[in-house]
Scaffold this motif. Structure first.
Motif, PDB file in Angstrom:
ATOM      1  N   LYS A  10       0.837  -1.195   0.000  1.00 53.55           N
ATOM      2  CA  LYS A  10       0.000   0.000   0.000  1.00 53.55           C
ATOM      3  C   LYS A  10       0.876   1.250   0.000  1.00 53.55           C
ATOM      4  CE  LYS A  10      -4.004   2.152   0.396  1.00 53.55           C
ATOM      5  NZ  LYS A  10      -5.100   1.962  -0.572  1.00 53.55           N
ATOM      6  N   ILE A  47      -6.673  -2.378   6.209  1.00 55.45           N
ATOM      7  CA  ILE A  47      -6.722  -3.297   5.058  1.00 55.45           C
ATOM      8  C   ILE A  47      -7.223  -4.668   5.511  1.00 55.45           C
ATOM      9  CG2 ILE A  47      -5.279  -4.573   3.414  1.00 55.45           C
ATOM     10  CD1 ILE A  47      -3.690  -1.944   3.037  1.00 55.45           C
ATOM     11  N   THR A  50     -10.862  -4.740   5.822  1.00 55.80           N
ATOM     12  CA  THR A  50     -11.573  -4.407   4.567  1.00 55.80           C
ATOM     13  C   THR A  50     -12.107  -2.966   4.561  1.00 55.80           C
ATOM     14  OG1 THR A  50     -13.870  -5.078   5.067  1.00 55.80           O
ATOM     15  CG2 THR A  50     -12.358  -6.825   4.387  1.00 55.80           C
ATOM     16  N   ASP A  52     -10.086  -0.569   3.875  1.00 55.93           N
ATOM     17  CA  ASP A  52      -9.241   0.015   2.849  1.00 55.93           C
ATOM     18  C   ASP A  52      -8.775  -1.145   1.962  1.00 55.93           C
ATOM     19  OD1 ASP A  52      -7.797   1.861   1.439  1.00 55.93           O
ATOM     20  OD2 ASP A  52      -6.550   2.505   3.129  1.00 55.93           O
ATOM     21  N   THR A  53      -8.400  -0.846   0.725  1.00 56.35           N
ATOM     22  CA  THR A  53      -7.967  -1.930  -0.180  1.00 56.35           C
ATOM     23  C   THR A  53      -6.465  -1.824  -0.445  1.00 56.35           C
ATOM     24  OG1 THR A  53      -8.661  -0.504  -1.991  1.00 56.35           O
ATOM     25  CG2 THR A  53     -10.134  -2.319  -1.407  1.00 56.35           C
ATOM     26  N   ASP A  55      -2.977  -2.038  -2.674  1.00 52.76           N
ATOM     27  CA  ASP A  55      -2.634  -1.794  -4.079  1.00 52.76           C
ATOM     28  C   ASP A  55      -2.292  -3.118  -4.754  1.00 52.76           C
ATOM     29  OD1 ASP A  55      -2.805   0.894  -3.472  1.00 52.76           O
ATOM     30  OD2 ASP A  55      -0.656   1.093  -3.076  1.00 52.76           O
ATOM     31  N   GLN A  58      -3.202 -10.085  -1.633  1.00 48.91           N
ATOM     32  CA  GLN A  58      -4.492 -10.761  -1.459  1.00 48.91           C
ATOM     33  C   GLN A  58      -4.863 -10.918  -0.003  1.00 48.91           C
ATOM     34  OE1 GLN A  58      -5.594 -14.414  -3.223  1.00 48.91           O
ATOM     35  NE2 GLN A  58      -4.102 -14.217  -4.871  1.00 48.91           N
ATOM     36  N   HIS A  67     -10.782 -10.252  -2.902  1.00 42.62           N
ATOM     37  CA  HIS A  67     -10.753  -9.446  -4.130  1.00 42.62           C
ATOM     38  C   HIS A  67     -11.762  -9.972  -5.148  1.00 42.62           C
ATOM     39  CE1 HIS A  67      -7.912 -12.749  -4.832  1.00 42.62           C
ATOM     40  NE2 HIS A  67      -8.382 -12.708  -6.064  1.00 42.62           N
ATOM     41  N   LEU A  74     -18.903  -8.154   0.234  1.00 38.66           N
ATOM     42  CA  LEU A  74     -17.837  -7.656   1.100  1.00 38.66           C
ATOM     43  C   LEU A  74     -18.430  -6.873   2.284  1.00 38.66           C
ATOM     44  CD1 LEU A  74     -14.758  -7.605   1.360  1.00 38.66           C
ATOM     45  CD2 LEU A  74     -14.770  -5.411   0.173  1.00 38.66           C
ATOM     46  N   ARG A  78     -18.006  -7.739   6.196  1.00 34.19           N
ATOM     47  CA  ARG A  78     -17.515  -6.709   7.126  1.00 34.19           C
ATOM     48  C   ARG A  78     -18.490  -6.509   8.285  1.00 34.19           C
ATOM     49  NH1 ARG A  78     -17.791  -2.393   3.993  1.00 34.19           N
ATOM     50  NH2 ARG A  78     -15.902  -2.952   2.886  1.00 34.19           N
TER      51      ARG A  78
END
Ligand code: ADP
Ligand code: ADP
Length: 225
Positions: A10, A47, A50, A52-53, A55, A58, A67, A74, A78
């Motif tokens: 990230k 991350i 979940t 934030d994602t 870059d 997995q 993903h 998702l 969460r």
């Protein structure tokens, strides 16, 4: 395995915050994450939760590669499987402790009576039932944080992510909170990932990782003798 993070990267602008983090979490495991300020602990926790994602890399939660799931699914994972506790309790000031604790269940569409029943049981379990009708402004720091924990648990998550949960508490309340996490793990098999600055609190976990320059630089495991 509950959660696996593979080669997580990230960056923010041209600042590389995470440069290939690999992490595995077993069911009901309590993991602490340490590292210097700015090391990327909060970024990693966001991350893993979940929020934030990455870059690159997995995330696999209970066998599902995240993903590959729809935004809707998702969201469901969460809301149902994850719980969050932050440094500041973030309770809504105009609602009572009970209402705050019940809220994620109500949002989830759980029957009102059931949501309040669960919230009341959890406040009892966490030792703050006598504060159920109080607004957050009338609670002590330790009490407010326990209400925030009740809120994080009301949907019965598999994993709770906590970012400096005791950062705003005195030592006795901080130790008490971490003891509660261990008790919740015993009673409900809830796993925890806890970011903390405090070595003594970090040592209460089953395992710890030290984040440095965007990778896990050190890892330790509690020895059972
Ligand atoms: P820690 O929790 O270990 O203190 P953080 O994950 O909060 O570290 O931050 C790591 C680095 O990423 C810091 O340099 C921070 O300034 C930067 N950073 C974090 N979030 C953002 C963001 N949303 N935008 C830009 N930079 C960010
Ligand atoms: P009930 O069927 O009355 O909900 P349970 O034994 O399932 O009884 O739960 C008792 C208490 O423990 C309730 O407060 C419930 O919300 C809480 N609880 C049950 N399972 C979990 C879980 N996985 N995580 C957190 N709290 C839980």
């Amino acid at each position: 395995m509950l959660l696996e993070a593979i080669d997580i990267h990230k960056s923010y602008g041209n600042v590389q915050v995470l440069r290939g983090v690999n992490l595995q979490l077993q069911e009901a495991e309590v993991l602490s994450v340490m590292g210097a300020s700015g090391a990327g602990k909060s970024t990693l926790l966001h991350i893993l939760g979940t929020l934030d994602t990455p870059d690159r890399g997995q995330l696999i939660f209970e066998g599902t590669p995240l993903h590959a799931v729809s935004a809707k699914q998702l969201n469901k994972i969460r809301n149902q499987a994850l719980g969050f506790v932050f440094q500041f309790h973030n309770l809504l000031p105009e609602f009572t402790a009970l209402e705050n604790a019940a809220m994620p269940a109500l949002i989830q569409g759980i029957d009102k009576a059931e949501a309040y029943e669960r919230a009341a049981c959890l406040l009892e379990y966490l030792g703050v039932a006598h504060r159920a009708k109080h607004e957050p402004g009338r609670l002590s720091g330790g009490e407010a944080q326990r209400v925030a924990v009740a809120r994080a648990l009301v949907n019965h998550p598999r994993l709770v992510l906590a970012d400096e949960p005791s950062g705003n508490l005195d030592e006795a309340n901080a130790i008490h909170l971490h003891e509660l996490f261990l008790k919740l793990r015993e009673d409900f098999r809830t796993a925890f990932i806890i970011v903390t600055h405090h070595k003594e609190l970090a040592k209460m976990a089953d395992r710890g990782v030290w984040l440095n320059e965007g990778v896990i630089a050190e890892e330790w495991q509690r020895r059972f003798v």
